[in-house]
Every structure is written in structure tokens, then in C-alpha cells.
Design a protein around this motif. Sequence first.
Motif, PDB file in Angstrom:
ATOM      1  N   ARG A   1       0.945  -1.112   0.026  1.00 22.77           N
ATOM      2  CA  ARG A   1       0.788  -0.024   0.101  1.00 22.77           C
ATOM      3  C   ARG A   1       1.180   1.460  -0.466  1.00 22.77           C
ATOM      4  O   ARG A   1       1.870   1.392   0.629  1.00 22.77           O
ATOM      5  N   ILE A   2       0.701   2.283  -0.633  1.00 21.49           N
ATOM      6  CA  ILE A   2       1.499   3.804  -0.746  1.00 21.49           C
ATOM      7  C   ILE A   2       0.279   4.148  -1.014  1.00 21.49           C
ATOM      8  O   ILE A   2      -0.851   4.560  -1.680  1.00 21.49           O
ATOM      9  N   VAL A   3       0.863   5.337  -0.474  1.00 21.89           N
ATOM     10  CA  VAL A   3      -0.436   6.675   0.641  1.00 21.89           C
ATOM     11  C   VAL A   3       0.333   8.034   0.238  1.00 21.89           C
ATOM     12  O   VAL A   3       1.680   8.253   0.697  1.00 21.89           O
ATOM     13  N   GLN A   4      -0.285   8.681  -0.624  1.00 22.42           N
ATOM     14  CA  GLN A   4      -0.167   9.666  -0.537  1.00 22.42           C
ATOM     15  C   GLN A   4      -1.503  11.087  -0.253  1.00 22.42           C
ATOM     16  O   GLN A   4      -1.787  10.972  -1.763  1.00 22.42           O
ATOM     17  N   GLN A   5      -0.800  11.756   0.654  1.00 16.99           N
ATOM     18  CA  GLN A   5      -2.233  12.210  -0.021  1.00 16.99           C
ATOM     19  C   GLN A   5      -3.225  12.248   0.285  1.00 16.99           C
ATOM     20  O   GLN A   5      -3.581  10.548   1.188  1.00 16.99           O
ATOM     21  N   GLU A   6      -4.304  11.876  -0.948  1.00 15.15           N
ATOM     22  CA  GLU A   6      -5.338  11.349  -1.036  1.00 15.15           C
ATOM     23  C   GLU A   6      -5.608  10.283  -1.910  1.00 15.15           C
ATOM     24  O   GLU A   6      -6.358   9.991  -2.259  1.00 15.15           O
ATOM     25  N   ARG A   7      -4.130  10.522  -2.224  1.00 19.08           N
ATOM     26  CA  ARG A   7      -3.229   8.982  -3.586  1.00 19.08           C
ATOM     27  C   ARG A   7      -3.514   7.658  -2.651  1.00 19.08           C
ATOM     28  O   ARG A   7      -2.187   7.601  -1.819  1.00 19.08           O
ATOM     29  N   GLN A   8      -3.980   6.859  -3.686  1.00 21.42           N
ATOM     30  CA  GLN A   8      -3.430   5.608  -2.791  1.00 21.42           C
ATOM     31  C   GLN A   8      -3.416   4.480  -3.497  1.00 21.42           C
ATOM     32  O   GLN A   8      -4.493   4.467  -4.385  1.00 21.42           O
ATOM     33  N   ALA A   9      -2.193   3.821  -3.695  1.00 17.16           N
ATOM     34  CA  ALA A   9      -2.025   2.965  -5.118  1.00 17.16           C
ATOM     35  C   ALA A   9      -1.592   1.118  -3.896  1.00 17.16           C
ATOM     36  O   ALA A   9      -1.245   1.584  -2.961  1.00 17.16           O
ATOM     37  N   THR A  10      -2.854   0.398  -4.164  1.00 16.13           N
ATOM     38  CA  THR A  10      -2.839  -1.149  -4.093  1.00 16.13           C
ATOM     39  C   THR A  10      -2.424  -2.252  -4.241  1.00 16.13           C
ATOM     40  O   THR A  10      -2.573  -1.874  -6.047  1.00 16.13           O
ATOM     41  N   GLY A  11      -1.831  -3.343  -4.206  1.00 13.56           N
ATOM     42  CA  GLY A  11      -1.473  -4.261  -4.511  1.00 13.56           C
ATOM     43  C   GLY A  11      -1.373  -5.321  -4.043  1.00 13.56           C
ATOM     44  O   GLY A  11      -0.229  -5.031  -2.998  1.00 13.56           O
ATOM     45  N   ALA A  12      -1.055  -6.911  -3.898  1.00 16.11           N
ATOM     46  CA  ALA A  12      -0.260  -7.633  -3.467  1.00 16.11           C
ATOM     47  C   ALA A  12       1.208  -8.269  -3.862  1.00 16.11           C
ATOM     48  O   ALA A  12       1.966  -8.053  -2.853  1.00 16.11           O
ATOM     49  N   HIS A  13       1.815  -6.992  -4.670  1.00 11.97           N
ATOM     50  CA  HIS A  13       3.488  -6.990  -5.260  1.00 11.97           C
ATOM     51  C   HIS A  13       3.679  -5.873  -5.999  1.00 11.97           C
ATOM     52  O   HIS A  13       2.520  -5.366  -7.114  1.00 11.97           O
ATOM     53  N   GLY A  14       5.141  -5.321  -5.743  1.00 10.85           N
ATOM     54  CA  GLY A  14       5.493  -4.508  -6.022  1.00 10.85           C
ATOM     55  C   GLY A  14       6.824  -4.601  -6.543  1.00 10.85           C
ATOM     56  O   GLY A  14       7.639  -4.734  -5.729  1.00 10.85           O
ATOM     57  N   VAL A  15       7.084  -4.025  -7.635  1.00 14.07           N
ATOM     58  CA  VAL A  15       8.526  -3.945  -8.274  1.00 14.07           C
ATOM     59  C   VAL A  15       9.534  -2.743  -8.462  1.00 14.07           C
ATOM     60  O   VAL A  15       8.333  -2.431  -9.725  1.00 14.07           O
ATOM     61  N   TYR A  16      10.188  -2.382  -7.825  1.00 16.28           N
ATOM     62  CA  TYR A  16      10.949  -1.148  -9.383  1.00 16.28           C
ATOM     63  C   TYR A  16      12.165  -1.962  -9.840  1.00 16.28           C
ATOM     64  O   TYR A  16      13.163  -2.027  -8.938  1.00 16.28           O
TER      65      TYR A  16
END
Length: 166
Positions: free
Chosen positions: A90-105
Amino acid sequence: MMRRILFGSVLALSLFAAAAFGAQATGSSKEPLKVKSDTLTTDNEKKTATFEGKVVARQGDMTLYADRLVVSYSGPGNEVSQVEAFGNVRIVQQERQATGAHGVYDPKTARITLDGNPRVVSGEDVVTGKVIVYYVNEQKSVVTSGPKERVEAVIHPGGKDAGQKR
């Protein structure tokens, strides 16, 4: 309006990269990165650092939550070669949020991939799909469908108060 959603997803994902992965794409990358977890295991031979258990990575106004965060290094300067977040991402920044089971950079390709029921929410607007990929340098994102789910965007023109008499 679609542009706003995509911008929101792009911003959230870019901040994900900047805060969680040490990218230098935003001004917040100058802020100190603080990572808390239950354990930290480093392996100099494999060149990895693994944070496990209720991982919380904060930088500026952005916060990444995950069950596990694995940072891989390579090269003579031990530069970050890949960062992977597992479980309840879960990535949260102000009113924005991205979620998922897995993330890769992947810093070499400047690409962030979020999968496992990825979802980006900005206010009341929501974008979902099978995979959400953000191309940091190109400032574009691609949301793809899978065999059982299609890309879905729920957009609220003008926000939740649109159309109401004042």
C-alpha cells in the motif's frame, strides 16, 4: 478527468519509487527515508537487504506499507538494482493510494510494476486492472487486463459535489 486519474496514479507510483526505492524523480527524494520493520536481514554475498514484518517506509509525505521489502544491490558502487515489495503493498500520499499484492521497481528501466489486484485511488476515482505499470522517465502508465478481469476506471466528474445546488 481520465487525465486526472492517470496523473494521480502516476504521481502515486512515482512517489512509491522515490520513497520506497530511493529514486530521484521527485523533490521528496531529498527527505530522509525511514524504514521500520520487525526484522532486517542483510546478505552481502547476495547483495540484498530484506525488511520483514509490518514494513513501513516513509519519505516526505509518502508512506509505503508491505509485509516484506527486498532491496537488491549490484555493481561496484552497490547501487540499487531492484526493489520488491511483497504482501499487502500500500502506497499512500495525501488523498492518493495505490495497493496490490506485489510491487517491483527496476531503476535501470525506470519502471514500476504493481500486480496482485492492483488498484489506484485518487479521491473517489478508482483505476483497477491485472497489472499497472508506470514508466517513470516517460511519465506514462499502462493498465492491462487479464483473462478474468478487465481494466476498470470509475471517474466522478467534478468530484463528489458535482451537480449539487449550492
